[in-house]
Design a protein around this motif. Structure first.
Motif, PDB file in Angstrom:
ATOM      1  N   UNK A   2       0.839  -1.199   0.000  1.00 48.21           N
ATOM      2  CA  UNK A   2       0.000   0.000   0.000  1.00 48.21           C
ATOM      3  C   UNK A   2       0.874   1.249   0.000  1.00 48.21           C
ATOM      4  N   UNK A   3       0.291   2.377  -0.361  1.00 48.68           N
ATOM      5  CA  UNK A   3       0.955   3.678  -0.291  1.00 48.68           C
ATOM      6  C   UNK A   3       0.009   4.616   0.431  1.00 48.68           C
ATOM      7  N   UNK A   4       0.431   5.063   1.623  1.00 48.07           N
ATOM      8  CA  UNK A   4      -0.457   5.741   2.555  1.00 48.07           C
ATOM      9  C   UNK A   4       0.107   7.104   2.924  1.00 48.07           C
ATOM     10  N   UNK A  56       9.191   9.721  -7.491  1.00 45.47           N
ATOM     11  CA  UNK A  56      10.090   8.614  -7.155  1.00 45.47           C
ATOM     12  C   UNK A  56       9.389   7.638  -6.214  1.00 45.47           C
ATOM     13  N   UNK A  57       8.700   8.156  -5.191  1.00 46.18           N
ATOM     14  CA  UNK A  57       7.979   7.273  -4.278  1.00 46.18           C
ATOM     15  C   UNK A  57       6.894   6.485  -5.014  1.00 46.18           C
ATOM     16  N   UNK A  58       6.180   7.153  -5.899  1.00 46.12           N
ATOM     17  CA  UNK A  58       5.139   6.473  -6.665  1.00 46.12           C
ATOM     18  C   UNK A  58       5.727   5.348  -7.499  1.00 46.12           C
ATOM     19  N   UNK A  59       6.874   5.588  -8.103  1.00 42.85           N
ATOM     20  CA  UNK A  59       7.523   4.561  -8.927  1.00 42.85           C
ATOM     21  C   UNK A  59       8.002   3.391  -8.071  1.00 42.85           C
ATOM     22  N   UNK A  60       8.554   3.683  -6.908  1.00 41.85           N
ATOM     23  CA  UNK A  60       9.007   2.613  -6.021  1.00 41.85           C
ATOM     24  C   UNK A  60       7.847   1.722  -5.605  1.00 41.85           C
ATOM     25  N   UNK A  61       6.710   2.346  -5.331  1.00 42.72           N
ATOM     26  CA  UNK A  61       5.533   1.584  -4.934  1.00 42.72           C
ATOM     27  C   UNK A  61       4.979   0.763  -6.101  1.00 42.72           C
ATOM     28  N   UNK A  62       4.893   1.375  -7.266  1.00 43.19           N
ATOM     29  CA  UNK A  62       4.296   0.690  -8.414  1.00 43.19           C
ATOM     30  C   UNK A  62       5.207  -0.381  -8.991  1.00 43.19           C
ATOM     31  N   UNK A  63       6.485  -0.083  -9.114  1.00 39.68           N
ATOM     32  CA  UNK A  63       7.410  -0.991  -9.793  1.00 39.68           C
ATOM     33  C   UNK A  63       8.003  -2.051  -8.880  1.00 39.68           C
ATOM     34  N   UNK A  99      17.934  14.978  -1.299  1.00 38.38           N
ATOM     35  CA  UNK A  99      16.814  14.130  -0.929  1.00 38.38           C
ATOM     36  C   UNK A  99      16.804  12.848  -1.755  1.00 38.38           C
ATOM     37  N   UNK A 100      17.190  12.932  -3.017  1.00 35.64           N
ATOM     38  CA  UNK A 100      17.286  11.705  -3.824  1.00 35.64           C
ATOM     39  C   UNK A 100      18.376  10.779  -3.288  1.00 35.64           C
ATOM     40  N   UNK A 101      19.477  11.349  -2.817  1.00 40.55           N
ATOM     41  CA  UNK A 101      20.522  10.525  -2.188  1.00 40.55           C
ATOM     42  C   UNK A 101      19.976   9.882  -0.921  1.00 40.55           C
ATOM     43  N   UNK A 102      19.217  10.643  -0.134  1.00 43.55           N
ATOM     44  CA  UNK A 102      18.638  10.089   1.088  1.00 43.55           C
ATOM     45  C   UNK A 102      17.679   8.940   0.776  1.00 43.55           C
ATOM     46  N   UNK A 103      16.915   9.082  -0.292  1.00 43.95           N
ATOM     47  CA  UNK A 103      16.021   7.987  -0.695  1.00 43.95           C
ATOM     48  C   UNK A 103      16.834   6.788  -1.150  1.00 43.95           C
ATOM     49  N   UNK A 104      17.891   7.045  -1.929  1.00 48.43           N
ATOM     50  CA  UNK A 104      18.755   5.946  -2.380  1.00 48.43           C
ATOM     51  C   UNK A 104      19.323   5.192  -1.185  1.00 48.43           C
ATOM     52  N   UNK A 105      19.770   5.917  -0.178  1.00 39.73           N
ATOM     53  CA  UNK A 105      20.302   5.271   1.023  1.00 39.73           C
ATOM     54  C   UNK A 105      19.220   4.458   1.728  1.00 39.73           C
ATOM     55  N   UNK A 106      17.988   4.964   1.719  1.00 39.38           N
ATOM     56  CA  UNK A 106      16.896   4.287   2.419  1.00 39.38           C
ATOM     57  C   UNK A 106      16.447   3.008   1.714  1.00 39.38           C
ATOM     58  N   UNK A 107      16.705   2.903   0.400  1.00 34.52           N
ATOM     59  CA  UNK A 107      16.204   1.742  -0.340  1.00 34.52           C
ATOM     60  C   UNK A 107      17.308   0.816  -0.821  1.00 34.52           C
TER      61      UNK A 107
END
Length: 232
Positions: free
Chosen positions: A39-41, A190-197, A155-163
């Motif tokens: 889910x994406x909440x 980016x979040x939408x793509x991570x959730x969908x893909x 922020x994109x680097x922070x997301x990369x680190x988180x995933x």
């Protein structure tokens, strides 16, 4: 309920109280909430309503004073500190509003750090960091330091680190709060793509209606409680 059918995240009667200025502040007043896998909440509400505290408790950064937190069916309250740390490193990614990148490490080293802490070799961690930076369009920035990046890049680097460790659950606390609207929209995509893909379960604490508009569910909080839970 089997672990496979369990919610990605469940809070059962969670209470969190802080001492502030000699008084008690109830940040979470018995929150019960379940987030299904995939889910994406959006988690919404005014400042001080408990959104960040909920994410910190859900992300095993903080511990509740009462109630239970379950990650994919695992009751975290039954785990010792080492097991909690291992679960957090394996199953959870966390993105904050203020990036929290280490200034003395390069972009690539920041992204690789969770894998190094989890015991992977430096070479394997580096290769994984390069791959995830590539998906973020930041391969060129691997040798740069955080102070050499724009807010959106950080922020994109922070997301990369988180995933980078491919967590099943991704928590984000106001991930666009420090960004202009155009840059913030790119982060939301980016979040939408991570959730969908990739099927990652994503919980976004946000004030932004445009962020909520991308989610399939909106949970609204006030005064430490869930006051509405809306499917979209």
């Amino acid at each position: 309920m089997t672990e496979d059918s369990a919610p990605a995240l469940a809070l059962e009667g969670v209470i969190k109280v802080y001492d502030e200025g000699g008084g008690k502040v109830t940040a979470l007043g018995g929150v019960t909430l379940a987030i299904a896998a995939g889910d994406m909440v959006a988690l919404m509400g005014p400042s001080g309503c408990g959104k960040s505290t909920l994410l910190h408790v859900a992300g095993l950064i903080d511990t509740p004073d009462a109630g239970r937190v379950l990650i994919a069916g695992t009751d975290v309250s039954r785990l010792g500190d080492d097991a909690r740390t291992l679960l957090r490193r394996r199953a959870i990614g966390f993105v904050s509003q203020f990036f929290n990148l280490l200034p003395t490490l390069t972009v690539r080293e920041n992204v690789a750090l969770p894998l190094v802490l989890a015991g992977q070799s430096a070479v394997a961690a580096r290769d994984a960091a390069v791959r995830v930076l590539d998906t973020m369009g930041l391969r060129y920035a691997g040798d740069r330091y955080p102070h050499q990046l724009s807010g959106g890049q950080m922020q994109r680097v922070a997301i990369a680190r988180a995933i980078v460790h491919q967590p099943a659950l991704l928590l984000a606390d106001e991930p666009t709060g420090s960004l202009d609207s155009a840059t913030g929209q790119g982060i939301l995509e980016i979040f939408t793509r991570l959730n969908a893909d990739h099927g990652q379960t994503i919980v976004l604490a946000t004030h932004a209606p445009e962020a909520a508009g991308l989610c399939r569910r909106v949970v609204r909080m006030r005064d430490g409680s869930v006051v509405a839970d809306e499917a979209r």
